[in-house]
Design an enzyme around this catalytic site. Structure first.
Site, PDB file in Angstrom:
ATOM      1  N   ASN A  26       0.881  -1.175   0.000  1.00 32.04           N
ATOM      2  CA  ASN A  26       0.000   0.000   0.000  1.00 32.04           C
ATOM      3  C   ASN A  26       0.917   1.223   0.000  1.00 32.04           C
ATOM      4  OD1 ASN A  26      -1.859   2.020   0.382  1.00 32.04           O
ATOM      5  ND2 ASN A  26      -2.828   1.116   2.180  1.00 32.04           N
ATOM      6  N   ARG A  75      -2.636  -2.084  -3.439  1.00 31.06           N
ATOM      7  CA  ARG A  75      -3.887  -1.357  -3.221  1.00 31.06           C
ATOM      8  C   ARG A  75      -3.907  -0.137  -4.138  1.00 31.06           C
ATOM      9  NH1 ARG A  75      -5.672   2.823   1.434  1.00 31.06           N
ATOM     10  NH2 ARG A  75      -7.861   2.975   0.876  1.00 31.06           N
ATOM     11  N   HIS A 106     -12.960   2.745   0.071  1.00 30.61           N
ATOM     12  CA  HIS A 106     -12.908   1.752   1.152  1.00 30.61           C
ATOM     13  C   HIS A 106     -13.550   0.424   0.749  1.00 30.61           C
ATOM     14  CE1 HIS A 106     -12.700   5.467   3.950  1.00 30.61           C
ATOM     15  NE2 HIS A 106     -11.477   4.966   3.810  1.00 30.61           N
ATOM     16  N   HIS A 136     -17.172   2.496   8.080  1.00 28.38           N
ATOM     17  CA  HIS A 136     -15.713   2.423   8.073  1.00 28.38           C
ATOM     18  C   HIS A 136     -15.201   3.770   8.567  1.00 28.38           C
ATOM     19  CE1 HIS A 136     -11.725   1.107   6.354  1.00 28.38           C
ATOM     20  NE2 HIS A 136     -11.543   2.415   6.462  1.00 28.38           N
ATOM     21  N   LEU A 137     -14.875   3.835   9.855  1.00 24.02           N
ATOM     22  CA  LEU A 137     -14.537   5.109  10.484  1.00 24.02           C
ATOM     23  C   LEU A 137     -13.077   5.126  10.903  1.00 24.02           C
ATOM     24  CD1 LEU A 137     -17.674   5.443  12.810  1.00 24.02           C
ATOM     25  CD2 LEU A 137     -17.426   6.187  10.424  1.00 24.02           C
ATOM     26  N   GLY A 140      -9.762   8.686   7.523  1.00 20.30           N
ATOM     27  CA  GLY A 140     -10.670   8.790   6.394  1.00 20.30           C
ATOM     28  C   GLY A 140     -11.883   7.942   6.736  1.00 20.30           C
ATOM     29  N   ARG A 162     -10.537  16.032   6.481  1.00 19.74           N
ATOM     30  CA  ARG A 162     -11.418  16.309   5.338  1.00 19.74           C
ATOM     31  C   ARG A 162     -12.757  16.855   5.823  1.00 19.74           C
ATOM     32  NH1 ARG A 162     -10.245  10.555   3.015  1.00 19.74           N
ATOM     33  NH2 ARG A 162      -8.218  10.857   2.011  1.00 19.74           N
ATOM     34  N   ASP A 200      -6.713  13.709  15.168  1.00 20.52           N
ATOM     35  CA  ASP A 200      -6.841  12.414  15.847  1.00 20.52           C
ATOM     36  C   ASP A 200      -8.045  12.455  16.787  1.00 20.52           C
ATOM     37  OD1 ASP A 200      -6.507  10.180  17.697  1.00 20.52           O
ATOM     38  OD2 ASP A 200      -4.456  10.014  16.970  1.00 20.52           O
ATOM     39  N   ILE A 201      -8.987  11.545  16.561  1.00 16.03           N
ATOM     40  CA  ILE A 201     -10.220  11.526  17.352  1.00 16.03           C
ATOM     41  C   ILE A 201      -9.940  11.366  18.843  1.00 16.03           C
ATOM     42  CG2 ILE A 201     -10.617   9.023  17.231  1.00 16.03           C
ATOM     43  CD1 ILE A 201     -13.409  11.573  16.699  1.00 16.03           C
ATOM     44  N   GLY A 203     -13.993   3.147  14.285  1.00 14.97           N
ATOM     45  CA  GLY A 203     -15.133   2.240  14.394  1.00 14.97           C
ATOM     46  C   GLY A 203     -14.847   1.045  15.272  1.00 14.97           C
ATOM     47  N   GLU A 225      -7.993  -5.442   5.160  1.00 13.00           N
ATOM     48  CA  GLU A 225      -7.903  -5.180   3.728  1.00 13.00           C
ATOM     49  C   GLU A 225      -6.781  -5.980   3.075  1.00 13.00           C
ATOM     50  OE1 GLU A 225      -9.133  -0.538   3.410  1.00 13.00           O
ATOM     51  OE2 GLU A 225      -7.753  -1.083   5.006  1.00 13.00           O
TER      52      GLU A 225
END
Length: 417
Positions: A9, A98, A187, A215-216, A219, A248, A295-296, A350, A402
């Protein structure tokens, strides 16, 4: 000595990799090593490799000047040899890459030949930030060993089943015909894994599964899967559309571009269409609203700390983030005629965001979705049912993978008869 598949990737300044052993003709795959070359062409570049030992990973890393992707690829092979994961490059029978964007051309994964490479190059205009980096990774490994076959696995392919009314924008139809302006979605590799996993969990044919999958990560997107196919998704022509993300903006009024350019044109901060788009991609979202971080975890910490100087803005960012997710869950449940087999949370936020999952579901008033608090907080490696028995449909947190999808597609195409 078993044959091996390398999964790559490549980003603009990084190359992530995983190496798999092919264990049987079923096939079954065993991860041997994973790692990252980062800050390519930037000061303080480094390489890290994690080796599987006794069902856990041992990590080694070092700082080294990595001037380009070609050197980064060489470095990965050297590291695999240095730690005796492979004895020589020929043990690797295929390399899976990818690719973020395949346009309408690629509805499935493909072996990369000259025609495929040309088509990927043509699609660069659709993904100028992503596809050139993937091509750099491909060319770097191809130059090291021209005999090895390469496979491209596209994030957009899964969404090629979107119905016309879902993928078209309400722009002149000629834009679609001439310039391929449409929703593509992303995704898709992750959604494919989750679909396969759900089929196993629910003991149900993939083609009969209806699910809303969130898909959290930094991105983020959501997909409505209907009868085992992508039916709707939040990302659009590019990954900028849809949900609020780390940096974003997600969906905004498109007139913002013209407005910002017009209002700043005679100032020292004059903007262009390109610079506004760059800001919406790199300086917006959670970072832009909160002023804390992309960053959450950092934004959540500021929200939970009433004395934090950005407490209000962090709380606002989290509220907006969760509301947007909740609204799409409601919309996509409707898209599935409210016949939903499962709601799934996956990817970094997620999978690990205990509070985020709770706050998202608290924003949903029209559906009776109930969490089991203990299960929501439970540690796990694979998947956990986190809903209460009274929930209108089951809710899962599932760890996506993935790389195993890319590995599987590479194997299947290399062995296709």
């Amino acid at each position: 000595m078993s044959d091996k598949i390398l999964v790559i990737n490549a980003g603009s300044s990084s190359i992530k990799f995983q190496l798999f052993n092919i264990l049987s003709s079923k096939p079954e795959f065993q991860i041997l090593a994973k790692g990252l070359v980062e800050r390519i062409g930037i000061k303080d570049s480094r390489v890290s490799i994690e080796l599987i030992q006794n069902n856990s990973f041992i990590k080694y890393d070092k700082q080294i000047d990595v001037q380009d992707h070609a050197f980064g690829a060489k470095l990965i092979i050297e590291q695999l040899q240095l730690y005796s994961v492979i004895s020589n490059f020929d043990e690797i029978v295929g390399i899976g890459h990818r690719l973020v964007h395949g346009g309408e051309k690629f509805k499935t994964s493909t072996i990369i030949n000259q025609a495929a490479e040309n088509a990927i190059i043509k699609s660069v205009s659709l993904a100028p930030l992503h596809n050139p980096a993937a091509l750099k990774g491909y060319n770097a490994f191809k130059a090291l060993n021209p005999k090895i076959k390469h496979v491209a696995v596209f994030d957009t392919s899964f969404h090629m089943t979107l119905p016309e009314e879902k993928y078209l924008y309400s722009t002149p139809y000629q834009w679609y015909q001439k310039y391929q302006v449409r929703k593509y979605g992303f995704h898709g590799i992750s959604y494919r894994y989750i679909l396969e996993k759900l089929a196993a969990i629910l003991k149900k044919d993939e083609k009969k599964i209806n699910a809303v999958v969130c898909h959290l990560g930094n991105g983020a997107s959501i997909c409505a899967i209907k009868d085992g196919q992508s039916f709707n998704t939040t990302m659009g022509l590019t990954p900028l559309d849809g949900l609020i993300m780390g940096t974003r903006s997600g969906v905004v009024d498109p007139s913002i571009h013209q407005y910002i350019c017009e209002i700043t044109k005679n100032t020292s901060d004059a903007q262009t269409i390109a610079s506004v788009t760059d800001i919406l991609n790199k300086e917006s979202g959670l970072l832009g609203i909160s002023g804390v971080s992309s960053d959450i975890r950092d934004v959540t910490a500021a929200k939970e700390d009433e004395n934090h100087p950005k407490h209000h803005l962090a709380s606002l960012a989290i509220k907006m983030f969760c509301q947007r997710i909740a609204n799409y869950i409601i919309q996509y449940s409707n898209d599935l005629d409210n016949k939903v087999d499962a709601l799934v949370f996956t990817a970094g936020i997620g999978e690990n965001g205990v509070l985020i999952r709770k706050w998202v579901l608290e924003e949903i008033k029209i559906l009776s979705l109930k969490l089991n608090s203990k299960a929501n907080e439970e540690k796990y490696d694979d998947y956990v049912l986190i809903s209460d028995l009274s929930s209108v449909f089951p809710i899962y947190k599932i760890r996506t993978n993935e790389e195993i999808i890319i590995c599987h597609d590479t194997y299947e195409l290399l062995n296709k008869k």
